[in-house]
Design a protein around this motif. Structure first.
Motif, PDB file in Angstrom:
ATOM      1  N   ARG A   1      -4.632  92.740 -51.415  1.00 31.18           N
ATOM      2  CA  ARG A   1      -5.746  93.426 -50.346  1.00 31.18           C
ATOM      3  C   ARG A   1      -5.568  92.998 -49.096  1.00 31.18           C
ATOM      4  N   PRO A   2      -5.963  93.741 -48.721  1.00 30.74           N
ATOM      5  CA  PRO A   2      -5.084  94.082 -47.290  1.00 30.74           C
ATOM      6  C   PRO A   2      -5.478  92.438 -46.145  1.00 30.74           C
ATOM      7  N   GLU A   3      -6.823  92.442 -45.791  1.00 31.75           N
ATOM      8  CA  GLU A   3      -6.612  90.707 -45.360  1.00 31.75           C
ATOM      9  C   GLU A   3      -6.108  89.420 -46.059  1.00 31.75           C
ATOM     10  N   TYR A   4      -6.442  90.112 -47.021  1.00 29.56           N
ATOM     11  CA  TYR A   4      -5.494  88.474 -47.912  1.00 29.56           C
ATOM     12  C   TYR A   4      -4.125  88.171 -47.699  1.00 29.56           C
ATOM     13  N   LEU A   5      -3.596  89.792 -47.523  1.00 33.00           N
ATOM     14  CA  LEU A   5      -1.877  89.267 -46.945  1.00 33.00           C
ATOM     15  C   LEU A   5      -1.931  89.131 -45.865  1.00 33.00           C
ATOM     16  N   GLU A   6      -2.550  90.036 -45.038  1.00 26.42           N
ATOM     17  CA  GLU A   6      -2.836  89.662 -43.180  1.00 26.42           C
ATOM     18  C   GLU A   6      -2.813  87.371 -43.324  1.00 26.42           C
ATOM     19  N   MET A   7      -3.843  86.775 -43.813  1.00 21.92           N
ATOM     20  CA  MET A   7      -4.459  85.899 -43.658  1.00 21.92           C
ATOM     21  C   MET A   7      -2.419  85.307 -44.431  1.00 21.92           C
ATOM     22  N   GLN A   8      -2.174  85.672 -45.024  1.00 22.95           N
ATOM     23  CA  GLN A   8      -1.036  84.611 -45.438  1.00 22.95           C
ATOM     24  C   GLN A   8      -0.066  84.580 -44.474  1.00 22.95           C
ATOM     25  N   ALA A   9       0.004  85.802 -44.003  1.00 20.98           N
ATOM     26  CA  ALA A   9       1.184  85.896 -42.870  1.00 20.98           C
ATOM     27  C   ALA A   9       1.417  84.671 -41.883  1.00 20.98           C
ATOM     28  N   GLU A  10       0.103  85.086 -41.117  1.00 20.52           N
ATOM     29  CA  GLU A  10      -0.544  83.982 -40.084  1.00 20.52           C
ATOM     30  C   GLU A  10      -0.436  82.529 -41.222  1.00 20.52           C
ATOM     31  N   LEU A  11      -1.063  82.179 -41.920  1.00 23.09           N
ATOM     32  CA  LEU A  11      -0.587  81.063 -42.254  1.00 23.09           C
ATOM     33  C   LEU A  11       0.865  80.648 -42.285  1.00 23.09           C
ATOM     34  N   GLU A  12       1.256  81.300 -42.731  1.00 22.66           N
ATOM     35  CA  GLU A  12       2.817  81.109 -43.128  1.00 22.66           C
ATOM     36  C   GLU A  12       4.027  80.858 -41.895  1.00 22.66           C
ATOM     37  N   THR A  13       2.761  81.286 -40.228  1.00 23.26           N
ATOM     38  CA  THR A  13       3.677  80.565 -38.921  1.00 23.26           C
ATOM     39  C   THR A  13       3.852  79.188 -39.355  1.00 23.26           C
ATOM     40  N   GLY A  14       2.254  78.570 -39.396  1.00 29.71           N
ATOM     41  CA  GLY A  14       3.115  77.358 -39.134  1.00 29.71           C
ATOM     42  C   GLY A  14       1.335  76.902 -38.188  1.00 29.71           C
ATOM     43  N   GLU A  15       0.567  77.664 -37.426  1.00 28.27           N
ATOM     44  CA  GLU A  15      -0.168  78.224 -36.422  1.00 28.27           C
ATOM     45  C   GLU A  15      -1.620  77.454 -36.841  1.00 28.27           C
ATOM     46  N   VAL A  16      -1.648  76.983 -38.546  1.00 30.72           N
ATOM     47  CA  VAL A  16      -2.969  77.144 -38.549  1.00 30.72           C
ATOM     48  C   VAL A  16      -3.000  75.758 -39.362  1.00 30.72           C
ATOM     49  N   ASP A  17      -4.075  74.564 -39.218  1.00 38.55           N
ATOM     50  CA  ASP A  17      -3.675  73.500 -40.032  1.00 38.55           C
ATOM     51  C   ASP A  17      -4.813  73.414 -41.592  1.00 38.55           C
ATOM     52  N   VAL A  18      -5.736  74.539 -41.577  1.00 37.15           N
ATOM     53  CA  VAL A  18      -6.637  74.130 -42.584  1.00 37.15           C
ATOM     54  C   VAL A  18      -6.785  76.212 -43.218  1.00 37.15           C
ATOM     55  N   LEU A  19      -7.784  76.349 -44.428  1.00 33.84           N
ATOM     56  CA  LEU A  19      -7.969  77.041 -45.060  1.00 33.84           C
ATOM     57  C   LEU A  19      -9.092  77.081 -45.334  1.00 33.84           C
ATOM     58  N   VAL A  20     -10.669  78.281 -45.372  1.00 33.78           N
ATOM     59  CA  VAL A  20     -11.686  77.526 -45.591  1.00 33.78           C
ATOM     60  C   VAL A  20     -12.147  78.826 -46.292  1.00 33.78           C
ATOM     61  N   VAL A  21     -12.456  78.642 -48.144  1.00 30.84           N
ATOM     62  CA  VAL A  21     -13.300  79.323 -48.833  1.00 30.84           C
ATOM     63  C   VAL A  21     -15.098  78.677 -49.348  1.00 30.84           C
ATOM     64  N   ARG A  22     -15.036  80.116 -49.500  1.00 31.86           N
ATOM     65  CA  ARG A  22     -16.380  79.296 -49.994  1.00 31.86           C
ATOM     66  C   ARG A  22     -16.307  78.335 -51.296  1.00 31.86           C
ATOM     67  N   ASP A  23     -14.316  79.106 -51.928  1.00 30.59           N
ATOM     68  CA  ASP A  23     -14.892  78.575 -53.230  1.00 30.59           C
ATOM     69  C   ASP A  23     -13.586  78.703 -54.155  1.00 30.59           C
ATOM     70  N   ARG A  24     -12.686  78.282 -54.360  1.00 26.93           N
ATOM     71  CA  ARG A  24     -11.206  79.083 -55.159  1.00 26.93           C
ATOM     72  C   ARG A  24     -11.004  80.035 -55.329  1.00 26.93           C
ATOM     73  N   ASP A  25     -12.047  80.871 -56.017  1.00 29.17           N
ATOM     74  CA  ASP A  25     -11.676  81.856 -57.136  1.00 29.17           C
ATOM     75  C   ASP A  25     -12.166  83.352 -55.646  1.00 29.17           C
ATOM     76  N   ARG A  26     -12.069  83.040 -55.171  1.00 27.30           N
ATOM     77  CA  ARG A  26     -12.774  83.900 -53.120  1.00 27.30           C
ATOM     78  C   ARG A  26     -10.677  84.248 -53.144  1.00 27.30           C
ATOM     79  N   LEU A  27     -10.194  83.642 -53.273  1.00 28.61           N
ATOM     80  CA  LEU A  27      -8.016  82.592 -53.236  1.00 28.61           C
ATOM     81  C   LEU A  27      -8.155  84.728 -54.471  1.00 28.61           C
ATOM     82  N   SER A  28      -8.260  84.279 -54.824  1.00 30.29           N
ATOM     83  CA  SER A  28      -7.399  84.623 -56.989  1.00 30.29           C
ATOM     84  C   SER A  28      -8.164  84.580 -57.858  1.00 30.29           C
ATOM     85  N   ARG A  29      -8.395  85.410 -58.797  1.00 29.41           N
ATOM     86  CA  ARG A  29      -8.667  85.219 -59.915  1.00 29.41           C
ATOM     87  C   ARG A  29      -7.602  84.950 -60.720  1.00 29.41           C
TER      88      ARG A  29
END
Length: 222
Positions: A56-84
């Motif tokens: 998923r395009p936005e999912y991959l872009e999100m991972q790239a930003e998280l990997e930079t170390g500039e973000v402390d927290v990821l918020v989702v409604r529930d775990r399954d929004r990330l992946s099934r």
């Protein structure tokens, strides 16, 4: 130095039974406000986005930003929004731990990875979510096949048709059906696709589908 934690959110919608995208975003913003997080962005893969798709395009872009170390927290409604998928979600949890990113859900709060027991609980949960969803998909596919085997039309009706009152068979849709017949007649008389499009207002793609299914249209002509 500010002690405020930076955060990003993530949303997706796979089916109508899921919480809507606006609802997911609202819950993410509310949690960020409540916990005092500085919400930088909400990545959104939109509707009809399968949790079994790791590309998923936005999912991959999100991972790239998280990997930079500039973000402390990821918020989702529930775990399954990330992946099934149990493997994908489990590996993503390991990535979050390596990147020192906290995972928060609007349903359960912070997801803990503090010890072996909490990791085990989350891995079991990943497995159970995966199995449950795959069973739901198989059941839905079986139901669809049963409808097809029993003669029900499955999917969106072709241009010029609608479903009958029993939602089972195709029947001509007044107006549009006549337009489809006009397309067939004009093509038979040698009209170009451009001429047909100008005369009927039907797109080239729809013209193609009408011509490919000529027998279906003619079978409903009295």
């Amino acid at each position: 130095m500010s002690d405020t934690k930076s955060a990003v959110g993530y949303t997706r919608l796979s089916q109508t039974s899921d919480a809507s995208i606006p609802d997911q975003k609202r819950e993410i913003r509310n949690l960020a406000d409540r916990e005092g997080f500085a919400l930088l962005n909400i990545y959104d893969d939109g509707q009809r986005s399968s949790g079994f798709d790791a590309e998923r395009p936005e999912y991959l872009e999100m991972q790239a930003e998280l990997e930079t170390g500039e973000v402390d927290v990821l918020v989702v409604r529930d775990r399954d929004r990330l992946s099934r998928d149990k493997r994908e979600r489990s590996m993503f949890y390991y990535d979050l731990d390596e990147w020192d990113v906290e995972l928060w859900t609007t349903t359960d709060g912070r997801v803990e990875f503090t010890d072996d027991e909490s990791w085990l609980i989350e891995m079991i949960r990943n497995y159970m979510d995966d199995v449950t969803k795959r069973r739901e998909i198989q059941k839905a596919k079986k139901k669809v096949q049963e409808r097809v085997d029993n003669g029900y039309w499955q999917g969106r009706p072709p241009f010029g048709f609608r479903l009958d009152s029993d939602k089972r068979y195709l029947e001509p849709d007044p107006g549009k059906f006549d337009t489809a017949l006009t397309v067939l007649q004009m093509r038979e008389n040698g009209a170009t696709w451009s001429e047909i499009e100008d005369e009927t207002g039907v797109s080239a793609g729809t013209i193609s589908r009408i011509l490919d299914n000529e027998e279906r249209y003619l079978s409903h002509v009295e």
